[in-house]
Design an enzyme around this catalytic site. Sequence first.
Site, PDB file in Angstrom:
ATOM      1  N   ARG A  11     -20.021  47.949  69.471  1.00 55.20           N
ATOM      2  CA  ARG A  11     -20.929  48.177  70.288  1.00 55.20           C
ATOM      3  C   ARG A  11     -20.327  46.980  72.255  1.00 55.20           C
ATOM      4  O   ARG A  11     -19.038  46.834  71.734  1.00 55.20           O
ATOM      5  CB  ARG A  11     -22.498  46.915  70.216  1.00 55.20           C
ATOM      6  CG  ARG A  11     -22.734  47.670  68.578  1.00 55.20           C
ATOM      7  CD  ARG A  11     -24.088  47.069  68.408  1.00 55.20           C
ATOM      8  NE  ARG A  11     -22.880  45.566  67.818  1.00 55.20           N
ATOM      9  CZ  ARG A  11     -23.938  43.921  68.102  1.00 55.20           C
ATOM     10  NH1 ARG A  11     -24.238  44.198  69.551  1.00 55.20           N
ATOM     11  NH2 ARG A  11     -23.667  43.001  67.646  1.00 55.20           N
ATOM     12  N   ASP A  59     -15.250  40.963  58.700  1.00 53.77           N
ATOM     13  CA  ASP A  59     -15.209  39.697  59.000  1.00 53.77           C
ATOM     14  C   ASP A  59     -13.553  38.732  59.844  1.00 53.77           C
ATOM     15  O   ASP A  59     -13.435  38.853  59.142  1.00 53.77           O
ATOM     16  CB  ASP A  59     -16.087  38.984  58.425  1.00 53.77           C
ATOM     17  CG  ASP A  59     -16.352  37.659  59.388  1.00 53.77           C
ATOM     18  OD1 ASP A  59     -15.974  37.126  60.375  1.00 53.77           O
ATOM     19  OD2 ASP A  59     -17.542  36.817  58.751  1.00 53.77           O
ATOM     20  N   ASN A  86     -11.221  40.648  70.778  1.00 54.48           N
ATOM     21  CA  ASN A  86     -13.180  40.493  71.290  1.00 54.48           C
ATOM     22  C   ASN A  86     -13.995  39.982  71.004  1.00 54.48           C
ATOM     23  O   ASN A  86     -15.264  39.960  71.497  1.00 54.48           O
ATOM     24  CB  ASN A  86     -12.936  42.258  72.154  1.00 54.48           C
ATOM     25  CG  ASN A  86     -14.259  42.648  72.212  1.00 54.48           C
ATOM     26  OD1 ASN A  86     -15.069  42.113  73.697  1.00 54.48           O
ATOM     27  ND2 ASN A  86     -15.519  43.329  71.595  1.00 54.48           N
ATOM     28  N   TYR A 152     -20.564  27.589  72.718  1.00 55.46           N
ATOM     29  CA  TYR A 152     -19.083  28.759  73.060  1.00 55.46           C
ATOM     30  C   TYR A 152     -18.695  28.829  74.264  1.00 55.46           C
ATOM     31  O   TYR A 152     -17.330  29.350  74.293  1.00 55.46           O
ATOM     32  CB  TYR A 152     -21.389  29.733  73.641  1.00 55.46           C
ATOM     33  CG  TYR A 152     -20.181  31.119  74.290  1.00 55.46           C
ATOM     34  CD1 TYR A 152     -20.277  32.511  73.020  1.00 55.46           C
ATOM     35  CD2 TYR A 152     -20.271  31.361  75.820  1.00 55.46           C
ATOM     36  CE1 TYR A 152     -19.940  33.676  74.024  1.00 55.46           C
ATOM     37  CE2 TYR A 152     -19.548  32.792  75.655  1.00 55.46           C
ATOM     38  CZ  TYR A 152     -19.067  33.562  74.951  1.00 55.46           C
ATOM     39  OH  TYR A 152     -19.244  34.977  75.812  1.00 55.46           O
ATOM     40  N   ALA A 154     -16.525  26.084  74.982  1.00 59.31           N
ATOM     41  CA  ALA A 154     -15.972  25.406  73.749  1.00 59.31           C
ATOM     42  C   ALA A 154     -15.365  26.407  73.230  1.00 59.31           C
ATOM     43  O   ALA A 154     -13.315  26.175  73.677  1.00 59.31           O
ATOM     44  CB  ALA A 154     -15.862  24.334  72.958  1.00 59.31           C
ATOM     45  N   LYS A 156     -14.830  29.888  74.351  1.00 62.55           N
ATOM     46  CA  LYS A 156     -14.154  30.302  74.780  1.00 62.55           C
ATOM     47  C   LYS A 156     -12.730  29.813  75.786  1.00 62.55           C
ATOM     48  O   LYS A 156     -11.909  30.301  76.400  1.00 62.55           O
ATOM     49  CB  LYS A 156     -14.912  30.823  76.165  1.00 62.55           C
ATOM     50  CG  LYS A 156     -15.912  31.895  74.981  1.00 62.55           C
ATOM     51  CD  LYS A 156     -15.244  33.005  75.011  1.00 62.55           C
ATOM     52  CE  LYS A 156     -16.189  34.058  74.176  1.00 62.55           C
ATOM     53  NZ  LYS A 156     -15.302  35.319  73.561  1.00 62.55           N
TER      54      LYS A 156
HETATM   55  P1  NAP Z   1     -21.987  42.401  71.623  1.00 62.19           P
HETATM   56  O1  NAP Z   1     -22.881  43.608  72.249  1.00 62.19           O
HETATM   57  O2  NAP Z   1     -23.336  41.184  71.059  1.00 62.19           O
HETATM   58  O3  NAP Z   1     -21.292  43.087  70.568  1.00 62.19           O
HETATM   59  C1  NAP Z   1     -20.133  41.932  69.772  1.00 62.19           C
HETATM   60  C2  NAP Z   1     -19.336  42.684  68.709  1.00 62.19           C
HETATM   61  O4  NAP Z   1     -18.570  41.659  68.112  1.00 62.19           O
HETATM   62  C3  NAP Z   1     -19.966  43.856  68.254  1.00 62.19           C
HETATM   63  O5  NAP Z   1     -19.227  44.988  67.636  1.00 62.19           O
HETATM   64  C4  NAP Z   1     -19.981  43.051  66.548  1.00 62.19           C
HETATM   65  O6  NAP Z   1     -19.875  43.403  65.747  1.00 62.19           O
HETATM   66  C5  NAP Z   1     -19.020  41.868  66.458  1.00 62.19           C
HETATM   67  N1  NAP Z   1     -18.352  41.075  66.100  1.00 62.19           N
HETATM   68  C6  NAP Z   1     -19.331  39.785  65.947  1.00 62.19           C
HETATM   69  N2  NAP Z   1     -18.892  39.103  64.980  1.00 62.19           N
HETATM   70  C7  NAP Z   1     -17.750  39.758  64.356  1.00 62.19           C
HETATM   71  C8  NAP Z   1     -17.042  39.034  63.252  1.00 62.19           C
HETATM   72  N3  NAP Z   1     -17.650  38.306  62.864  1.00 62.19           N
HETATM   73  N4  NAP Z   1     -16.144  39.993  62.438  1.00 62.19           N
HETATM   74  C9  NAP Z   1     -16.237  41.718  63.780  1.00 62.19           C
HETATM   75  N5  NAP Z   1     -16.605  41.188  64.669  1.00 62.19           N
HETATM   76  C10 NAP Z   1     -17.949  40.886  64.720  1.00 62.19           C
HETATM   77  O7  NAP Z   1     -21.538  41.595  72.878  1.00 62.19           O
HETATM   78  P2  NAP Z   1     -21.015  41.518  74.122  1.00 62.19           P
HETATM   79  O8  NAP Z   1     -21.179  41.171  75.096  1.00 62.19           O
HETATM   80  O9  NAP Z   1     -19.841  42.416  74.209  1.00 62.19           O
HETATM   81  O10 NAP Z   1     -19.334  40.219  73.962  1.00 62.19           O
HETATM   82  C11 NAP Z   1     -18.008  41.336  73.749  1.00 62.19           C
HETATM   83  C12 NAP Z   1     -16.896  40.017  74.115  1.00 62.19           C
HETATM   84  O11 NAP Z   1     -17.090  39.438  75.572  1.00 62.19           O
HETATM   85  C13 NAP Z   1     -17.323  38.067  72.818  1.00 62.19           C
HETATM   86  O12 NAP Z   1     -16.165  38.069  73.113  1.00 62.19           O
HETATM   87  C14 NAP Z   1     -18.024  37.866  74.294  1.00 62.19           C
HETATM   88  O13 NAP Z   1     -18.088  36.597  73.961  1.00 62.19           O
HETATM   89  C15 NAP Z   1     -17.699  38.437  75.635  1.00 62.19           C
HETATM   90  N6  NAP Z   1     -18.417  37.867  76.878  1.00 62.19           N
HETATM   91  C16 NAP Z   1     -19.452  38.646  77.264  1.00 62.19           C
HETATM   92  C17 NAP Z   1     -19.929  38.976  78.518  1.00 62.19           C
HETATM   93  C18 NAP Z   1     -21.219  39.214  78.627  1.00 62.19           C
HETATM   94  O14 NAP Z   1     -21.820  38.938  79.745  1.00 62.19           O
HETATM   95  N7  NAP Z   1     -22.039  40.419  77.937  1.00 62.19           N
HETATM   96  C19 NAP Z   1     -20.144  37.712  78.794  1.00 62.19           C
HETATM   97  C20 NAP Z   1     -18.504  37.082  78.883  1.00 62.19           C
HETATM   98  C21 NAP Z   1     -17.666  37.142  77.669  1.00 62.19           C
HETATM   99  P3  NAP Z   1     -21.480  44.134  64.885  1.00 62.19           P
HETATM  100  O15 NAP Z   1     -22.539  44.920  65.824  1.00 62.19           O
HETATM  101  O16 NAP Z   1     -20.614  44.745  63.528  1.00 62.19           O
HETATM  102  O17 NAP Z   1     -21.515  43.266  63.954  1.00 62.19           O
END
Ligand code: NAP
Length: 242
Positions: A11, A59, A86, A152, A154, A156
Amino acid sequence: MPAAVVTGSSRGIGRAIALRFAEDGYDVAVNYHTSEDAAESVAAEVRDLGREAVVVGADVSDPEDATRLVEAAADAFGGVDHVVNNAGIDQHVYTEDLAPDDFDRVMDVNVNSAFNVTKAALPFLRESADDPSVTNVSSILAHTGAPIECHYAASKGALLSLTRSHAGDFAPDVRVNAVAPGHVETDMTGDRTPEEEREQLAAIPVDRYGQPADIAEAAAYLRDAGFVTGETLNVNGGELMS
Ligand code: NAP
């Protein structure tokens, strides 16, 4: 063909990175934790782009799962050339109400996972002829902190230290960088009131939220930028300077 492992690519940002890498000619290991159907759809999109995909449920906070993910990619593609760490989770809780187990879980998924996957991939990366790299997905909150999600922020911040440590450790064989997104529209950030949205957008000089493709573009740059290592690319529409 060169190949990449993108953790959490079922996703959001991970999905966009997987598709961007496929567009750029990379086979991709699509990793999910709970969203198997979504991961299969991403893999189908990768194949539609003419590249190979393997779907691996793992995981990545678990070292054995992380190793299995990397080995599945290496088996499918004959090696691993790039890793994008990611996968991440977020949780909005003030410190007073934050349980130690919840703190640990966020650190496990957001930081330990990057260590686990990078460590498992290192022997393959060192064999790669494709200027191998690791890119860790951090956050603007690594710089600013965040009272309602201290664990969170911390996690990052720790990813940025891990990035610089690994960049030094693995040079000159493997480059290691981080991308630090600002607000990106995904499931993780979907919950907000109209008032919160007004406040957030007022703090973003380009006057829009980021899209997953904005971060995928940064990840593609870091993959290709042969003279860049140990660096953090901030992608936040100018929010950090405001
Ligand atoms: P998201 O839409 O919630 O997607 C999170 C993804 O991580 C999903 O594919 C989920 O897989 C996977 N995931 C979660 N726990 C996992 C685990 N234990 N093992 C393997 N996969 C796992 O989040 P996103 O917004 O795309 O965020 C992606 C990255 O960008 C994250 O590291 C987040 O902290 C960072 N980030 C996001 C933002 C933002 O504004 N969105 C800003 C700064 C940084 P499943 O669905 O299969 O569980």
